[in-house]
Design an enzyme around this catalytic site. Sequence first.
Site, short mmCIF file in Angstrom:
data_model
loop_
_atom_site.label_atom_id
_atom_site.label_comp_id
_atom_site.label_asym_id
_atom_site.label_seq_id
_atom_site.Cartn_x
_atom_site.Cartn_y
_atom_site.Cartn_z
N GLY A 188 0.67 -0.99 -0.13
CA GLY A 188 0.05 0.15 0.04
C GLY A 188 1.04 1.59 -0.04
N PRO A 189 0.01 2.36 -0.26
CG PRO A 189 -1.45 3.83 -1.01
CD PRO A 189 -1.20 2.36 -0.46
N PRO A 190 2.48 5.10 0.74
CG PRO A 190 4.47 5.92 0.18
CD PRO A 190 2.87 5.26 0.03
CB THR B 77 -2.19 3.02 4.48
OG1 THR B 77 -1.13 1.85 3.63
CG2 THR B 77 -1.90 4.10 2.93
N GLY B 78 -0.63 2.18 7.26
CA GLY B 78 -0.56 1.96 8.11
C GLY B 78 -0.44 -0.07 8.08
CD GLU C 292 -5.41 30.69 -8.29
OE1 GLU C 292 -6.12 29.61 -8.59
OE2 GLU C 292 -3.66 30.83 -8.89
CG HIS D 44 -7.47 27.18 -12.36
ND1 HIS D 44 -7.45 27.15 -13.39
CD2 HIS D 44 -6.45 28.30 -11.75
CE1 HIS D 44 -5.93 26.84 -13.62
NE2 HIS D 44 -4.96 28.03 -12.78
#
Length: 665
Positions: free
Chosen positions: A232-234, A236-237, A456, A459
């Site tokens: 998993g991604p950094p 995430t536990g 801005e 956008h």
Amino acid sequence: MNNNKGFNWFFPIAIGAILLFFFSNMGGDSSSNQIDEEAFYKLMEQGKVEDVLIYKDTEKADVFLNQAAKTELAKKEAKKERSPFAAFDFSPKPDYTLSFGDLQLFLEKFDKIKAEYPTVATKKDYGIGKNPMTELLFTAIFWIAIMALFYFVIFRKMMGGGGGGGGGQIFSIGKSKAKLFDEKDKVQVSFKDVAGLEGAKEEVQEVVDFLKNSEKYTKLGGKIPKGVLLVGPPGTGKTLLAKAVAGEAKVPFFSLSGSDFVEMFVGVGASRVRDLFVQAKAKSPAIIFIDEIDAIGRARGKGNMTGGNDERENTLNQLLTEMDGFGTDTNVIIMAATNRADILDKALMRAGRFDRSIYVDLPELHERREIFDVHLAKIKMEPNIDREFLAKQTPGFSGADIANLCNEAALIAARNSHESVTTQDFLDAVDRIIGGLEKKNKAIKPSEKRRVAYHEAGHATISWLVEHAAPLLKVTIVPRGRSLGAAWYLPDERQLTTTEQMLDELCATLGGRAAEQTIFGNISTGALSDLERVTKQAQAMVTIYGLNDKVGNVSYYDSTGQSEYSFGKPYSEATAKMIDEEISKLIESQYQRALQILGDNKDKLDALAAKLLEKEVIFREDLEVVFGKRAWDPELTEHPVSSTQKNNEPTQEAEVIAPESGTQL
């Protein structure tokens, strides 16, 4: 567990060195030359003697020459052999040793020469004679003390307190560096401390059950899984989940990192792997947890141009052998964590080694609320803080990000002398983490500030007027971090994205540059991050997701991650040219669309930019005053947020949409 430390060679070597020292000193080679009385008197008459140290009790004297005579003597004796231990003796040595018969006669002759030769400056001193055996004994004691100190400070430290280490090596460098948690040092983390991750917890709970009630599965012919890989991604536990497994299973837990196997010495990694599994089998049932296993588990033979990774590959081979060598009744399970599963070796991922792969994804909305509950329990805050609101303001945040957000909010509240943490403190913390530090005193020219405001506002206008753009929450032209302005949107946490949705996002992202072109008739460098994002998104639409009619339903994406080692492209030069043309056509068509929308609504663009220049920060309610409500928007329940998104480009003004959970571009 094998505790054989092997034969210790230190003491035989030390005894041999001491005996060599004794024999070298007793061999008769003195560091100074013997001289008779006549030769001494002659040297004295020539003015070469500087000092005489007389030992009354031994009828001997040490003769010290002056500097000129020393130089002359050194040239004569340059080839004379010296004791190997002479370099370690720093005491001053006499140039000659004199034995005289009668002390009284010697002194009379000494005084007579000084009287006859007034230029002679020889001095005489008296000392106590040295006992050769006593001197030798003290020297031996000194060297024994030095060797003992060297052994206990250097050797014992390198041997880890005297242990033999893996393979009986004298330095024990092959010994595993894993930290053991057992009944003496229990892990206090349980599944209650892990918020969210419901699916992952269900799978690892089975691992705990395997260890506690292994007979329940083996009596039916089942085999206990040998490996569980957390992907998993950094943040995430993954590591927290492994600690919870150790705390729940209440079995010995060996924890280490993949880099702990890496050493500059050849064969050390494989030796540490062997030692680790020997210890784990001795304490079975047990769990081995290897964090960041990609440090040693990278696919073999990839990117190894010079053979420099042979040691890492040997370590991986040993790990594969140990994992495949378990018996079904060993009750040792290996857990590992990585955020780069695509580069792991296929042999490591096959059934029989890592039998289970558990994906630990970024938390969903309800999981983020649970994570907030865990971290907010330690913070003194106002009772009316809405956790659901905080969870909605943090799409794409991992568990580690939320922990950092709560801590930052507490620090901001303390900095502002608040008695408790307020909702605004949390919003300011999101600003600080994502957007960077606010720079209200940054000097900006009025002309540049006006351009930023229109950028801005462009956008915001496009995102408001197209259907599938993310709901806008806030627009600001206050410099923050490296950005001169920013807009914050709250994207839907969707799992799939359609072509129309991606085209609307492209159009909204290009709205800033289109606004500059519409109002000023020229463009600036402020759209750097916008252009980078739309280029990557358009490239993904054409080459990855198959959303282009001309290129067709093909994807050049390599999910195995092996394409990074290839120097070529998976398509021809003609296809590459077509891809470039389609990417450019896709971006330019949305840019023209943005110009058309802004041209049709120029009065509203001017009104919104004027509000920005006046207030510097505007919210969703301000856009509703200018444009009215969006017809296709569902009724939103979110509160206006006081926050901004980060922009990593230097001195550019642009917004970055909060990261989505789901399909990654």
